[in-house]
Design a protein around this motif. Structure first.
Motif, mmCIF file in Angstrom:
data_model
loop_
_atom_site.group_PDB
_atom_site.id
_atom_site.type_symbol
_atom_site.label_atom_id
_atom_site.label_comp_id
_atom_site.label_asym_id
_atom_site.label_seq_id
_atom_site.Cartn_x
_atom_site.Cartn_y
_atom_site.Cartn_z
ATOM 1 N N ASN A 135 0.907 -1.420 0.254
ATOM 2 C CA ASN A 135 -0.020 0.156 0.231
ATOM 3 C C ASN A 135 0.884 1.480 -0.087
ATOM 4 N N ARG A 136 1.976 1.503 0.858
ATOM 5 C CA ARG A 136 2.921 2.355 0.998
ATOM 6 C C ARG A 136 2.958 2.870 -0.329
ATOM 7 N N LEU A 137 4.056 1.815 -0.778
ATOM 8 C CA LEU A 137 5.002 2.061 -2.530
ATOM 9 C C LEU A 137 4.004 1.816 -3.375
ATOM 10 N N ASN A 138 2.218 1.481 -3.614
ATOM 11 C CA ASN A 138 1.964 1.481 -4.422
ATOM 12 C C ASN A 138 2.557 0.413 -5.549
ATOM 13 N N ARG A 139 3.182 -0.987 -6.071
ATOM 14 C CA ARG A 139 3.231 -1.893 -5.811
ATOM 15 C C ARG A 139 3.021 -3.600 -5.066
ATOM 16 N N PRO A 140 2.802 -4.188 -6.075
ATOM 17 C CA PRO A 140 2.929 -5.782 -4.861
ATOM 18 C C PRO A 140 4.889 -5.738 -5.319
ATOM 19 N N VAL A 141 4.503 -7.261 -4.313
ATOM 20 C CA VAL A 141 5.397 -7.169 -3.695
ATOM 21 C C VAL A 141 5.814 -8.797 -3.934
ATOM 22 N N ASN A 142 7.133 -9.034 -4.557
ATOM 23 C CA ASN A 142 7.144 -10.649 -5.055
ATOM 24 C C ASN A 142 8.092 -11.598 -3.668
ATOM 25 N N ILE A 143 7.256 -12.646 -3.374
ATOM 26 C CA ILE A 143 7.920 -12.896 -2.274
ATOM 27 C C ILE A 143 8.692 -14.386 -3.188
ATOM 28 N N ILE A 144 9.530 -14.362 -1.962
ATOM 29 C CA ILE A 144 10.252 -15.299 -3.583
ATOM 30 C C ILE A 144 10.578 -16.290 -2.542
ATOM 31 N N LYS A 145 10.487 -16.360 -0.735
ATOM 32 C CA LYS A 145 10.948 -17.029 -0.302
ATOM 33 C C LYS A 145 10.678 -18.033 1.228
ATOM 34 N N VAL A 146 10.091 -17.956 1.234
ATOM 35 C CA VAL A 146 9.358 -18.113 3.475
ATOM 36 C C VAL A 146 9.996 -19.481 3.638
ATOM 37 N N ARG A 147 9.979 -18.984 4.981
ATOM 38 C CA ARG A 147 10.467 -20.320 5.802
ATOM 39 C C ARG A 147 9.598 -20.012 7.332
ATOM 40 N N SER A 148 9.042 -21.418 7.283
ATOM 41 C CA SER A 148 8.636 -21.619 9.587
ATOM 42 C C SER A 148 8.394 -22.064 9.607
ATOM 43 N N GLY A 149 8.328 -22.385 11.282
ATOM 44 C CA GLY A 149 7.555 -23.555 11.025
ATOM 45 C C GLY A 149 8.250 -24.860 11.715
ATOM 46 N N TRP A 150 7.834 -25.941 11.899
ATOM 47 C CA TRP A 150 7.897 -26.904 12.396
ATOM 48 C C TRP A 150 7.549 -28.515 12.551
ATOM 49 N N ASP A 151 7.997 -29.681 12.497
ATOM 50 C CA ASP A 151 7.565 -30.694 12.464
ATOM 51 C C ASP A 151 6.769 -31.444 13.707
ATOM 52 N N TYR A 152 6.408 -30.701 14.318
ATOM 53 C CA TYR A 152 5.806 -30.898 15.355
ATOM 54 C C TYR A 152 4.686 -29.254 15.860
ATOM 55 N N TYR A 153 3.471 -30.284 17.112
ATOM 56 C CA TYR A 153 2.222 -29.519 16.718
ATOM 57 C C TYR A 153 2.646 -28.522 17.921
ATOM 58 N N ALA A 154 2.671 -27.186 17.297
ATOM 59 C CA ALA A 154 3.110 -25.594 17.761
ATOM 60 C C ALA A 154 3.485 -24.365 17.160
ATOM 61 N N VAL A 155 2.644 -23.586 17.052
ATOM 62 C CA VAL A 155 2.953 -21.971 16.946
ATOM 63 C C VAL A 155 4.238 -21.422 16.402
ATOM 64 N N PRO A 156 4.734 -22.279 15.221
ATOM 65 C CA PRO A 156 5.732 -21.263 15.507
ATOM 66 C C PRO A 156 6.235 -19.890 15.854
ATOM 67 N N ASP A 157 7.829 -20.241 16.217
ATOM 68 C CA ASP A 157 8.067 -18.633 17.421
ATOM 69 C C ASP A 157 8.819 -17.684 16.278
ATOM 70 N N ARG A 158 9.331 -17.517 14.139
ATOM 71 C CA ARG A 158 9.600 -16.939 13.979
ATOM 72 C C ARG A 158 9.113 -16.832 12.551
ATOM 73 N N ALA A 159 9.064 -15.997 11.516
ATOM 74 C CA ALA A 159 8.810 -16.359 9.573
ATOM 75 C C ALA A 159 9.826 -15.426 9.132
ATOM 76 N N ASN A 160 10.130 -16.250 8.812
ATOM 77 C CA ASN A 160 11.243 -15.595 7.681
ATOM 78 C C ASN A 160 11.167 -15.121 6.156
ATOM 79 N N PHE A 161 11.271 -14.161 6.258
ATOM 80 C CA PHE A 161 10.872 -13.731 4.079
ATOM 81 C C PHE A 161 11.831 -13.468 3.160
ATOM 82 N N LEU A 162 11.967 -13.998 2.406
ATOM 83 C CA LEU A 162 12.321 -13.276 1.070
ATOM 84 C C LEU A 162 11.896 -12.113 -0.038
#
Length: 362
Positions: free
Chosen positions: A211-238
């Protein structure tokens, strides 16, 4: 079948075979085999090696004082990613599929055949261009073109072969690539509604950036979560946003950071890469290319803007006239549907062949 039709079929067969051969040589890690193959196909050109200081990678080049126009393209590709049988090219409905088919092995095939035919048709003439095949373009370092500049003192203009849908690109879009991490307290998965989810928070931040830049953001990579049942403590976006003509990259970065750090969350930011919009220098090469395009394809050339980073960026910053050109769909590159049409090979070949002929004229 008339003679011209026979010649057309023969040309398409040669372009197809050359593209098949190039695709069959993997070059996403080691470029030694493909460099050797190219040299074997162009024995009338004396190539030299230039090591770039990374994993024994080297450029091959032939640059002469009396040949101030350089045709360049990269020989490396992205890895197979999700493409099945990436190095076993197939033809379907007039298109050749395989890793690198369009980015840029089909264009290399068109260049090889055009150089072969010019050498055959004009045995008494010198090949009128310098030529270089560079490595490392598909990496953030782009050492191939960066190092090649050290050898380019005789060069005035550079034609960079990349898929541009047949447009003569005399500009290149800028971009800001950045990563950020959102940190939140973790929790047992059954109590998720009582806690912030860092992935959701990150998407909310991205929406505010858009909204601020008035253009879309390209999401290249997302890293988050584990293989066990829990809310993740972080999310990393490129992520990446485009930088338009006349925009300050520093201003864009500042606006992105303001949205990130005004969220009230624990956020880390890293600027991965940034480059402003580039308008290339225009000169005699562009006019020769327009004439070659018209004579080779039967229609007028369109100028355009290359939406992706290319080696032309390094050449432009070093002061050379640049044009990025090649038939084919950029959108399909790096995907499992990467392909190039036989017609696109033919049109690229005809434009390059006419360009070589024009450069030999007084």
């Amino acid at each position: 079948m008339e003679r011209t039709e026979i010649l057309e079929v023969e040309l398409l067969d040669r372009l197809k075979k050359e593209t098949f051969n190039l695709i069959s040589i993997p070059s996403h890690r080691d470029c030694h085999r493909i460099n050797e193959y190219i040299q074997s196909r162009l024995p009338f050109i004396k190539f030299e090696k230039q090591y770039v200081g990374k994993k024994d990678l080297y450029n091959i080049y032939s640059i002469s004082e009396d040949k101030p126009v350089l045709i360049n393209t990269h020989v490396d590709t992205v890895p197979p990613i999700t493409m099945k049988n990436p190095f076993q090219p197939v033809e379907r409905n007039g298109r050749i599929y395989g890793r690198g088919a369009n980015d840029t092995k089909g264009l290399i095939a068109a260049l090889i055949v055009a150089l072969q035919d010019f050498h055959r048709d004009y045995p008494d003439r010198e090949i009128p261009i310098s030529v270089a095949f560079t490595v490392d373009e598909e990496q953030n370092s782009a050492l191939g073109s960066e190092r090649l500049i050290e050898l380019m003192s005789p060069i005035k203009s550079v034609l960079v072969l990349e898929p541009t849908y047949g447009r003569l690109c005399t500009a290149q879009m800028g971009a800001v690539e950045f990563s950020f991490t959102v940190k939140t307290p973790s929790a047992h998965g059954s109590e998720f509604e009582k806690f912030s989810n860092p992935v959701k928070e990150a998407f909310s931040i991205i929406s505010r950036i858009e909204n601020r830049l008035n253009r879309p953001v390209n999401i290249i990579k997302v890293r988050s979560g584990w293989d066990y049942y829990a809310v993740p403590d972080r999310a990393n976006f490129l992520c990446e946003v485009k930088a338009y003509e006349g925009e300050s990259v520093d201003s864009l970065v500042g606006k992105i950071k303001r949205e990130l750090f005004s969220s009230g969350l624990d956020v880390e930011f890293k600027l991965e890469d940034a480059e402003a919009f580039q308008r290339f220098k225009k000169g005699e090469m562009l006019e020769a290319l327009k004439k070659a395009y018209r004579e080779g394809t039967g229609r007028e050339a369109e100028e355009g803007i290359m939406p992706s980073w290319t080696d032309a960026s390094n050449f432009h910053r070093a002061g050379f006239e640049c044009v990025v050109f090649g038939f084919g769909s950029l959108a399909d590159c790096h995907t499992d549907r990467e392909s190039i049409a036989l017609k696109e090979l033919e049109l690229t070949y005809k434009t390059i062949y006419r360009f070589l002929s024009i450069l030999t004229q007084p």
